[in-house]
Design a protein around this motif. Sequence first.
Motif, PDB file in Angstrom:
ATOM      1  N   LEU A  77       0.793  -1.232   0.000  1.00 53.64           N
ATOM      2  CA  LEU A  77       0.000   0.000   0.000  1.00 53.64           C
ATOM      3  C   LEU A  77       0.826   1.282   0.000  1.00 53.64           C
ATOM      4  O   LEU A  77       0.250   2.373   0.039  1.00 53.64           O
ATOM      5  CB  LEU A  77      -0.928   0.021   1.216  1.00 53.64           C
ATOM      6  N   LEU A 136       0.548   0.065  -4.727  1.00 56.99           N
ATOM      7  CA  LEU A 136       0.036   1.438  -4.675  1.00 56.99           C
ATOM      8  C   LEU A 136       1.247   2.363  -4.682  1.00 56.99           C
ATOM      9  O   LEU A 136       2.018   2.397  -3.716  1.00 56.99           O
ATOM     10  CB  LEU A 136      -0.815   1.643  -3.423  1.00 56.99           C
ATOM     11  N   GLN A 239      -4.159   9.026  -2.197  1.00 60.46           N
ATOM     12  CA  GLN A 239      -3.110   8.640  -1.251  1.00 60.46           C
ATOM     13  C   GLN A 239      -2.301   9.865  -0.855  1.00 60.46           C
ATOM     14  O   GLN A 239      -2.168  10.823  -1.614  1.00 60.46           O
ATOM     15  CB  GLN A 239      -2.182   7.588  -1.861  1.00 60.46           C
ATOM     16  N   VAL A 275      -6.072   6.027   1.068  1.00 64.02           N
ATOM     17  CA  VAL A 275      -5.070   5.305   1.866  1.00 64.02           C
ATOM     18  C   VAL A 275      -4.012   6.315   2.291  1.00 64.02           C
ATOM     19  O   VAL A 275      -3.365   6.940   1.454  1.00 64.02           O
ATOM     20  CB  VAL A 275      -4.410   4.174   1.063  1.00 64.02           C
ATOM     21  N   ALA A 298      -1.793   2.784   5.510  1.00 59.15           N
ATOM     22  CA  ALA A 298      -0.686   1.962   5.013  1.00 59.15           C
ATOM     23  C   ALA A 298       0.367   1.909   6.108  1.00 59.15           C
ATOM     24  O   ALA A 298       1.062   2.906   6.377  1.00 59.15           O
ATOM     25  CB  ALA A 298      -0.106   2.554   3.738  1.00 59.15           C
ATOM     26  N   GLY A 327       2.748  -1.633   3.930  1.00 63.17           N
ATOM     27  CA  GLY A 327       3.502  -0.983   2.868  1.00 63.17           C
ATOM     28  C   GLY A 327       4.988  -1.133   3.112  1.00 63.17           C
ATOM     29  O   GLY A 327       5.439  -1.173   4.258  1.00 63.17           O
ATOM     30  N   GLY A 385      -5.048  -5.355   2.871  1.00 61.93           N
ATOM     31  CA  GLY A 385      -4.748  -4.490   1.731  1.00 61.93           C
ATOM     32  C   GLY A 385      -5.900  -4.404   0.760  1.00 61.93           C
ATOM     33  O   GLY A 385      -6.215  -3.332   0.233  1.00 61.93           O
ATOM     34  N   SER A 388      -8.543  -2.230   2.200  1.00 60.84           N
ATOM     35  CA  SER A 388      -8.105  -0.831   2.170  1.00 60.84           C
ATOM     36  C   SER A 388      -8.312  -0.198   0.808  1.00 60.84           C
ATOM     37  O   SER A 388      -8.603   1.001   0.701  1.00 60.84           O
ATOM     38  CB  SER A 388      -6.630  -0.743   2.568  1.00 60.84           C
ATOM     39  N   LEU A 389      -8.154  -1.002  -0.256  1.00 59.42           N
ATOM     40  CA  LEU A 389      -8.307  -0.481  -1.610  1.00 59.42           C
ATOM     41  C   LEU A 389      -9.712  -0.653  -2.170  1.00 59.42           C
ATOM     42  O   LEU A 389      -9.991  -0.229  -3.296  1.00 59.42           O
ATOM     43  CB  LEU A 389      -7.309  -1.182  -2.538  1.00 59.42           C
TER      44      LEU A 389
END
Length: 452
Positions: A77, A136, A239, A275, A298, A327, A385, A388-389
Amino acid sequence: MQTNSKIFLGTAFTATSISEVSILKDHLFLINEDGVIDQILSPEEEVYPSIIQENEGKDHFFRLAPGQYILPGFIDLHIHAPQWAQSGTALDLPLNEWLHNYTFPLEAKYEDIDFAKEVYEDLVTTLLNNGTTTGLYFATIHKEASYLLAEICAQKGQRGLVGKIVADDVEQNPDYYRDHTTEQALHDTEEFITRVQELAKTTKQGVYPVVTPRFIPSCTDEALEGLGRLAAKYDTHIQSHCSESDWEHNYVKERFQKNDTFALNDFGLLGSKSVMAHCNHLEDEDVRLFAQTKTAIAHCPLSNAYFANGVLPTKRFLEQGVDIGLGTDISAGASPSLYDNAKQAVVSSRMLEDGVDISISQDKRGVKESRITINEAFYLATAGGGESLQLPIGRLENNYAWDIQVIDTNVVNNKLPVFNQEEALEDIFQKIMYLVKPANIKQVWVQGEQVK
């Protein structure tokens, strides 16, 4: 069987909750031509033997060898793609010196499209080899090089979410590396968004444009407002960095008389497709706002050890309803492996719980009930993940993308210590998470296509 459909037979591990890992022993995985899981069949199901009999030996049937296991592909991420060229460099410096002496001069070089191509192709290949099926990415301020990164993800088969950075504040960015007008920064961002969305129409696994203010200190109010409008107009992911360090957290508070989280929200930059990296210094009201807006974190445990001035209270934030994934934060995190970051997430949480200053009595040092397990770290690297997306990735379940790693525990140059053929699969899973190197990752598939 449909054309391009596939069947896999093997033992797999997948996160079914934050702390639970489901073991799918000797299961069949039926993958449709779109690269999505149609069915998962256990050996007990009536059609199981007939499917094997009808399909084994054909090109679309894949039986794992003894000692091989399936894991979902990892979801990274937070990647600073241009910084791959300085990974492992100058991590002893304070953040501000590191940025101005190393990072900004390096990122400025990506105006050279040939240099960008060389680095980005190597990075995407390296991440795939480490089992990362979705990335990401922060790119640079350069529109063409940023688009090139999306093209490389598309060509190499990785699911890439790519952001052209915006950094237009005259005081916080060097003259040689910044958006020289807010208007141009927003115009380039909008053009980048529409081009990547067009590229996505011909990319099976998906590529996505991401609205990317580097962080609040890099951007003017006008840029932040404009980026919030663009994200809403095109329904993109968003982001940035949020409350990473004492400096960033305090800078924003001084500039806006509010915390980073609330400032980002006021600019329309928090939401279910947002994120935010790091977030180590969130206060209770910030955590509640993250949960309310469905904004994800992240978590970059290796990078945080160098630059964040504190440990993310991962368990507490999860319990408060915040989505969290892992991440690498290349290059502030020197390793491209989410296996390394999963291990560090466990280690950091243990240090947070136990405390690090032994001059303080044991009953007073540390933050109780902070530790996470390797199961929870695995969740962060996979299902967390995906959540989160807001994408159907990171789990081995029906209607999820077939993004997997095939792990071989018997490779000669990194054989895992499995000496008992009857060893509990729970223990083998833990050995995989703690001991796997790229040599063990024999195959990687994204959206039903083999990319390693």
